[in-house]
Design an enzyme around this catalytic site. Sequence first.
Site, PDB file in Angstrom:
ATOM      1  N   GLN A 110     148.335  29.353 130.479  1.00 10.83           N
ATOM      2  CA  GLN A 110     148.161  28.652 129.206  1.00 10.83           C
ATOM      3  C   GLN A 110     147.513  27.278 129.392  1.00 10.83           C
ATOM      4  O   GLN A 110     147.110  26.642 128.421  1.00 10.83           O
ATOM      5  CB  GLN A 110     149.513  28.488 128.496  1.00 10.83           C
ATOM      6  CG  GLN A 110     150.237  29.785 128.243  1.00 10.83           C
ATOM      7  CD  GLN A 110     149.416  30.760 127.430  1.00 10.83           C
ATOM      8  OE1 GLN A 110     148.839  30.392 126.414  1.00 10.83           O
ATOM      9  NE2 GLN A 110     149.324  31.998 127.889  1.00 10.83           N
ATOM     10  N   CYS A 111     147.426  26.812 130.631  1.00  7.79           N
ATOM     11  CA  CYS A 111     146.926  25.468 130.932  1.00  7.79           C
ATOM     12  C   CYS A 111     145.436  25.516 131.270  1.00  7.79           C
ATOM     13  O   CYS A 111     145.025  26.230 132.184  1.00  7.79           O
ATOM     14  CB  CYS A 111     147.711  24.888 132.106  1.00  7.79           C
ATOM     15  SG  CYS A 111     147.068  23.327 132.723  1.00  7.79           S
TER      16      CYS A 111
END
Length: 117
Positions: A10-11
């Site tokens: 998600q980063c």
Amino acid sequence: MKITLYHNPQCSKSREALRILQEKGIEVSIINYLSTPLTLSELESLANKLNLEPRQFMRQNELIYQTENLADDRLTSSELFQAIIAHPRLLERPIAVSSTSAIIGRPPEHVLALLSC
């Protein structure tokens, strides 16, 4: 050369570090540390390879860091490691690890330093 990447998909920084390594043709073993939290021995090894104290590779802006009072200087390395185990989100990301060293990929290009180790 093989690199292990402690990765949060998600980063954006983590995704970018992965892309950089893959574009260089590096074999990358991905560990999604949010779904597979590190053990105490893995965290100790990581600290040694990073040459950092636990607090130095914790995400200090996370709410849990404040609510658990993890900035308290009286906390031991063991207590900080236990906090990371209990709350994997506290681990800085991404972290790239070779057989001999490790580096935090912030900015993502920092992971390239492992290629010269």
